[in-house]
Write an enzyme that holds these catalytic residues in place. Structure first.
Site, mmCIF file in Angstrom:
data_model
loop_
_atom_site.group_PDB
_atom_site.id
_atom_site.type_symbol
_atom_site.label_atom_id
_atom_site.label_comp_id
_atom_site.label_asym_id
_atom_site.label_seq_id
_atom_site.Cartn_x
_atom_site.Cartn_y
_atom_site.Cartn_z
ATOM 1 N N HIS A 51 -11.694 -23.738 -22.453
ATOM 2 C CA HIS A 51 -12.345 -23.651 -21.145
ATOM 3 C C HIS A 51 -13.516 -22.670 -21.247
ATOM 4 O O HIS A 51 -13.863 -22.242 -22.358
ATOM 5 C CB HIS A 51 -11.331 -23.217 -20.081
ATOM 6 C CG HIS A 51 -10.539 -21.994 -20.464
ATOM 7 N ND1 HIS A 51 -11.067 -20.731 -20.507
ATOM 8 C CD2 HIS A 51 -9.242 -21.862 -20.873
ATOM 9 C CE1 HIS A 51 -10.153 -19.865 -20.890
ATOM 10 N NE2 HIS A 51 -9.023 -20.523 -21.129
ATOM 11 N N HIS A 54 -13.125 -19.551 -23.434
ATOM 12 C CA HIS A 54 -13.285 -19.792 -24.869
ATOM 13 C C HIS A 54 -14.763 -20.046 -25.218
ATOM 14 O O HIS A 54 -15.239 -19.639 -26.282
ATOM 15 C CB HIS A 54 -12.471 -21.012 -25.302
ATOM 16 C CG HIS A 54 -10.990 -20.874 -25.076
ATOM 17 N ND1 HIS A 54 -10.325 -21.581 -24.100
ATOM 18 C CD2 HIS A 54 -10.054 -20.129 -25.708
ATOM 19 C CE1 HIS A 54 -9.035 -21.274 -24.147
ATOM 20 N NE2 HIS A 54 -8.838 -20.395 -25.097
ATOM 21 N N LYS A 170 -9.869 -10.597 -21.424
ATOM 22 C CA LYS A 170 -8.881 -11.139 -20.485
ATOM 23 C C LYS A 170 -7.465 -10.779 -20.918
ATOM 24 O O LYS A 170 -6.616 -10.452 -20.105
ATOM 25 C CB LYS A 170 -9.062 -12.654 -20.421
ATOM 26 C CG LYS A 170 -7.860 -13.444 -19.996
ATOM 27 C CD LYS A 170 -7.889 -13.710 -18.526
ATOM 28 C CE LYS A 170 -6.923 -14.764 -18.040
ATOM 29 N NZ LYS A 170 -5.681 -14.858 -18.724
ATOM 30 N N ASP A 171 -7.210 -10.865 -22.241
ATOM 31 C CA ASP A 171 -5.891 -10.503 -22.775
ATOM 32 C C ASP A 171 -6.004 -9.100 -23.366
ATOM 33 O O ASP A 171 -5.998 -8.908 -24.582
ATOM 34 C CB ASP A 171 -5.453 -11.542 -23.808
ATOM 35 C CG ASP A 171 -5.315 -12.914 -23.168
ATOM 36 O OD1 ASP A 171 -4.277 -13.169 -22.555
ATOM 37 O OD2 ASP A 171 -6.273 -13.716 -23.232
ATOM 38 N N GLN A 174 -3.346 -7.592 -25.711
ATOM 39 C CA GLN A 174 -3.437 -8.268 -27.019
ATOM 40 C C GLN A 174 -4.587 -7.695 -27.841
ATOM 41 O O GLN A 174 -4.429 -7.391 -29.038
ATOM 42 C CB GLN A 174 -3.643 -9.764 -26.776
ATOM 43 C CG GLN A 174 -4.083 -10.563 -27.987
ATOM 44 C CD GLN A 174 -4.133 -12.043 -27.665
ATOM 45 O OE1 GLN A 174 -3.120 -12.668 -27.492
ATOM 46 N NE2 GLN A 174 -5.325 -12.606 -27.575
ATOM 47 N N ARG A 208 -3.800 -22.263 -18.524
ATOM 48 C CA ARG A 208 -2.674 -22.539 -17.623
ATOM 49 C C ARG A 208 -3.123 -22.781 -16.178
ATOM 50 O O ARG A 208 -2.300 -23.191 -15.350
ATOM 51 C CB ARG A 208 -1.671 -21.390 -17.667
ATOM 52 C CG ARG A 208 -0.892 -21.322 -18.990
ATOM 53 C CD ARG A 208 0.225 -20.294 -18.944
ATOM 54 N NE ARG A 208 1.089 -20.368 -20.112
ATOM 55 C CZ ARG A 208 1.010 -19.550 -21.177
ATOM 56 N NH1 ARG A 208 0.092 -18.619 -21.220
ATOM 57 N NH2 ARG A 208 1.847 -19.689 -22.188
HETATM 58 P P1 AMP Z 1 -5.802 -18.521 -25.771
HETATM 59 O O1 AMP Z 1 -6.298 -19.860 -26.199
HETATM 60 O O2 AMP Z 1 -5.394 -18.468 -24.336
HETATM 61 O O3 AMP Z 1 -4.779 -17.938 -26.723
HETATM 62 O O4 AMP Z 1 -7.056 -17.551 -25.853
HETATM 63 C C1 AMP Z 1 -7.817 -17.463 -27.021
HETATM 64 C C2 AMP Z 1 -8.823 -16.360 -26.864
HETATM 65 O O5 AMP Z 1 -9.644 -16.624 -25.722
HETATM 66 C C3 AMP Z 1 -8.181 -14.989 -26.629
HETATM 67 O O6 AMP Z 1 -8.905 -14.009 -27.348
HETATM 68 C C4 AMP Z 1 -8.343 -14.803 -25.147
HETATM 69 O O7 AMP Z 1 -8.398 -13.450 -24.750
HETATM 70 C C5 AMP Z 1 -9.653 -15.493 -24.890
HETATM 71 N N1 AMP Z 1 -9.756 -15.896 -23.479
HETATM 72 C C6 AMP Z 1 -8.898 -16.668 -22.775
HETATM 73 N N2 AMP Z 1 -9.295 -16.779 -21.501
HETATM 74 C C7 AMP Z 1 -10.444 -16.047 -21.394
HETATM 75 C C8 AMP Z 1 -11.351 -15.760 -20.328
HETATM 76 N N3 AMP Z 1 -11.186 -16.247 -19.101
HETATM 77 N N4 AMP Z 1 -12.420 -14.975 -20.602
HETATM 78 C C9 AMP Z 1 -12.623 -14.472 -21.841
HETATM 79 N N5 AMP Z 1 -11.812 -14.712 -22.889
HETATM 80 C C10 AMP Z 1 -10.733 -15.483 -22.666
#
Ligand code: AMP
Length: 325
Positions: A51, A54, A170-171, A174, A208
């Site tokens: 999204h 990413h 955002k995380d 982590q 999600r």
């Molecule tokens: P995920 O696919 O949810 O595991 O996220 C992969 C990476 O994208 C992680 O480093 C997240 O922190 C980052 N991420 C997810 N959502 C966002 C967002 N809204 N803004 C910035 N980074 C994000």
């Protein structure tokens, strides 16, 4: 669509599709062809269902890689970080669309392995211990989560050998723990943070979010609203941690349908208690059956200083001893 006669247009050249590696052997072959002398390899680890959040990471990675470096994206829904009652089976999987975004954003290589490729020995017995910071907040509500995250991140770093890896703010917990792992285990990689992407209504974008009904989404908006309230309190000048937290809690109470797991003001480096200065206001909550996490930076005033200023302005006059806790 973009493969038309774009040589005629003034825009950028059509994006060429990234190479897709489904196995460790395919990845190793493709990785060996990337020459680190021409520019850095930059890794973007994801679980797919890409999204705008990413997309931001991909753009930051592209910039960091420079014209001759390479962006490598991993897409892997990591079973090790899901609890038994979590959404591993129904986590969204949208590989075609994900590849299209990777192509648009100039990624060179996408590594999208199966669980058996990532865990050839089955469930791993040797894993990364995330330490005490991994037991707090997300770690408390999702036992084993950060051990699973750090284990897969370490494996992806070994497999792709990037100079730089990008992670979203955002995380935030982590990101903090990945940095701690890099320091504590002497990993030879630079971690680059990327700010949180939000939809126009303020909700941080997340894979999600697609689970949210319109009614759930209206409820969910109380989360970013509460974070903004805390941030506004800090920006007023005298906001210490307690005042920022109280402002966020007040805003959350206004939406009783939002089930709050935690809300806290923390030190961004440790997720322990915040000191005056830069801190994070973090929160997690559930709307309908969907769990959301979010955070914003806040600049905290010293508690004593804040109270001292207020007291000086009221009755006691300058010179009163404001240093207490
Ligand atoms: P995920 O696919 O949810 O595991 O996220 C992969 C990476 O994208 C992680 O480093 C997240 O922190 C980052 N991420 C997810 N959502 C966002 C967002 N809204 N803004 C910035 N980074 C994000």
């Amino acid at each position: 669509m973009s493969d038309g006669p774009s040589a005629m247009s003034d825009g950028p050249p059509p994006a060429s599709s990234p190479l897709l590696a489904r196995t460790r052997a395919e990845l190793a072959a493709a990785r060996a062809a990337l020459d680190p002398r021409t520019g850095p390899v930059v890794l973007v680890p994801t679980m797919g269902a890409l999204h705008t959040g990413h997309e931001r990471l991909l753009r930051a990675a592209r910039t960091l890689a420079g014209p001759r470096g390479s962006v490598v994206v991993s897409i892997f829904v990591n079973p090790l970080q899901f609890g038994p009652n979590e959404d591993l089976d129904r986590y969204p999987r949208t590989l075609e669309e994900d590849l299209a975004m990777c192509a648009r954003e100039g990624a060179r290589l996408v590594f999208a392995p199966s669980a058996a490729e990532m865990y050839p020995g089955g469930k791993p017995e040797v894993t990364v211990d995330p330490g005490p910071g991994g037991q707090l907040f997300e770690g408390e509500f999702r036992p084993g989560f950060f051990g699973g995250v750090l284990t897969v991140v370490l494996k992806l770093l070994h497999l792709t050998r990037p100079a730089i890896a990008v992670f979203g703010q955002k995380d935030a917990q982590q990101l903090t723990l990945v940095r701690r792992m890099v320091t504590d285990l002497n990993l030879d990689v630079v971690i680059e943070p990327v700010p949180t992407a939000r939809d126009a209504d303020g909700l941080a974008t997340s894979s999600r979010n697609r689970y949210l009904s319109p009614a759930d989404r209206a409820v969910a908006l109380a989360l970013p609203r509460a974070l903004r309230a805390g941030q506004a309190r800090a920006a007023e000048g005298f906001g210490d941690a307690a005042a920022v937290l109280a402002a966020a809690r007040d805003a959350l109470r206004a939406e009783p349908a939002l089930v709050v797991d935690y809300v806290a003001v923390v030190d961004p480096g440790t997720f322990g208690p915040a000191e005056p200065g830069p801190a994070l206001l973090v929160a997690a909550a559930r709307a309908g059956g969907t769990r959301l996490i979010d955070n914003v930076p806040v600049l905290l005033a010293a508690e004593a200083a804040a109270e001292g200023i207020l007291r000086d302005a009221a009755t006691e006059g300058p010179g009163a001893d404001a240093a207490h806790h």
